[in-house]
Design a protein around this motif. Structure first.
Motif, PDB file in Angstrom:
ATOM      1  N   GLN A  74      54.843  13.697  50.618  1.00 54.98           N
ATOM      2  CA  GLN A  74      53.897  13.943  51.700  1.00 54.98           C
ATOM      3  C   GLN A  74      53.711  12.696  52.536  1.00 54.98           C
ATOM      4  O   GLN A  74      53.790  11.575  52.037  1.00 54.98           O
ATOM      5  N   LYS A  76      50.963  11.750  55.499  1.00 53.45           N
ATOM      6  CA  LYS A  76      49.806  12.157  56.297  1.00 53.45           C
ATOM      7  C   LYS A  76      48.679  11.183  56.011  1.00 53.45           C
ATOM      8  O   LYS A  76      48.800  10.267  55.195  1.00 53.45           O
ATOM      9  N   HIS A 126      42.101  15.783  58.543  1.00 51.22           N
ATOM     10  CA  HIS A 126      43.486  15.489  58.189  1.00 51.22           C
ATOM     11  C   HIS A 126      44.308  15.296  59.466  1.00 51.22           C
ATOM     12  O   HIS A 126      44.069  15.965  60.478  1.00 51.22           O
ATOM     13  N   VAL A 128      48.558  14.553  60.646  1.00 47.19           N
ATOM     14  CA  VAL A 128      49.977  14.360  60.324  1.00 47.19           C
ATOM     15  C   VAL A 128      50.692  13.995  61.621  1.00 47.19           C
ATOM     16  O   VAL A 128      50.743  14.806  62.546  1.00 47.19           O
ATOM     17  N   GLY A 132      55.849  13.535  59.893  1.00 48.01           N
ATOM     18  CA  GLY A 132      55.051  13.802  58.708  1.00 48.01           C
ATOM     19  C   GLY A 132      55.274  15.202  58.160  1.00 48.01           C
ATOM     20  O   GLY A 132      55.679  16.118  58.877  1.00 48.01           O
ATOM     21  N   GLY A 168      55.564  21.566  61.340  1.00 48.23           N
ATOM     22  CA  GLY A 168      54.267  21.536  60.693  1.00 48.23           C
ATOM     23  C   GLY A 168      53.619  22.879  60.428  1.00 48.23           C
ATOM     24  O   GLY A 168      52.429  22.935  60.102  1.00 48.23           O
TER      25      GLY A 168
END
Length: 275
Positions: A74, A76, A126, A128, A132, A168
């Motif tokens: 991951q 992010k 959050h 990203v 990402g 995404g």
């Protein structure tokens, strides 16, 4: 599904107590019949203005309030639990912890006695950035602090004009066949409610494209029934090994249950530094 809500005078968030019983029953049937596992996808639940204000407020989050994940599985960042949030973002999360929203969640999922997490462990704001991703996984089973059983996650996206080509997308995978059976584009104002259990495979493995930034507001909800246990920091995210993964990604998944977190962290640092 489209789900129009009403807002009380002088309020910016919907009044979830005003939703009719027949509509709640219909929504619950959608949730229970959704594939590959129970979930709901709503558009236009919230007015655009407060969400736009939250999106703009990302730039005001203090650098020390971010926790960055950077590794093969991951890439992010998210706000740290119990960190101070911009007032408009805190207002959103306060609404999710309110009685009306908890009653709404119970009505559309059939899960009684839900407990919110005001500290937002694993949740919060959050982000990203380009390149990402988050490989397909199952979220943590229990809160690392209270031991309460993780039952639901609620996600609201903040990405204007987002398309599938931007990467995404949230993928939901069938646990029986280990294949993606639903892809949800994280477009602005879209809210996802998803059941949390050992078969809830999901992620966004397709990288965010250049020049794009994927933002989401995430909160988890718990119960204190069967399955709750003492706090255990080893109850981490469980990843799915897929054939198209890089060797480093597969290696980390295999090593995670065997090595202490501090060792895994050191290995990630070495990989990033090229040593």
């Amino acid at each position: 599904m489209q789900f129009k809500t009403k807002t009380r005078d002088n309020e910016i968030w919907p009044d979830f107590d005003c939703i009719s019983a027949p509509l709640l029953d219909e929504t619950r049937r959608f949730y229970e019949g959704a594939q590959p596992f129970p979930h709901l996808v709503f558009d236009d639940v919230f007015s655009p203005e407060p969400l736009l204000n939250i999106d703009a407020a990302y730039e005001s989050v203090e650098p020390g309030s971010w926790h960055t994940h950077s590794g093969p599985l991951q890439s992010k960042r998210r706000t740290r639990h119990d960190s101070p949030l911009p007032p408009i973002a805190q207002s959103y999360f306060n609404m999710l912890s309110s009685g009306p929203f908890i009653r709404f969640l119970a009505a559309v999922t059939g899960i009684a006695h839900l407990v919110p997490d005001p500290a937002l462990h694993g949740g919060g704001m959050h982000e990203v950035r380009e390149g990402g991703h988050f490989q397909v996984h199952v979220d943590f089973k229990n809160s690392p602090v209270t031991g309460l059983q993780n039952r639901l996650v609620v996600i609201t996206y903040l990405n204007e004009g987002w398309t599938e080509a931007d990467g995404g997308s949230l993928e939901l995978w069938d646990p029986a066949s280990n294949t993606c059976t639903k892809s949800i584009v994280p477009t602005f104002g879209r809210m996802v409610i998803m059941k949390q259990f050992e078969g809830a495979l999901h992620g966004h493995p397709m990288p965010v494209q250049a020049g794009k930034c994927r933002r989401a507001l995430i909160a988890y909800f718990y119960t204190n029934g069967e399955g709750a246990r003492a706090a255990d920091t080893t109850l981490a995210t469980q990843y799915l090994i897929r054939s198209e993964m890089r060797m480093s990604q597969k290696a980390e998944i295999l090593l995670r249950p065997l090595l202490p977190p501090v060792v895994i962290k050191s290995i990630k640092s070495l990989v990033r530094s090229g040593r």
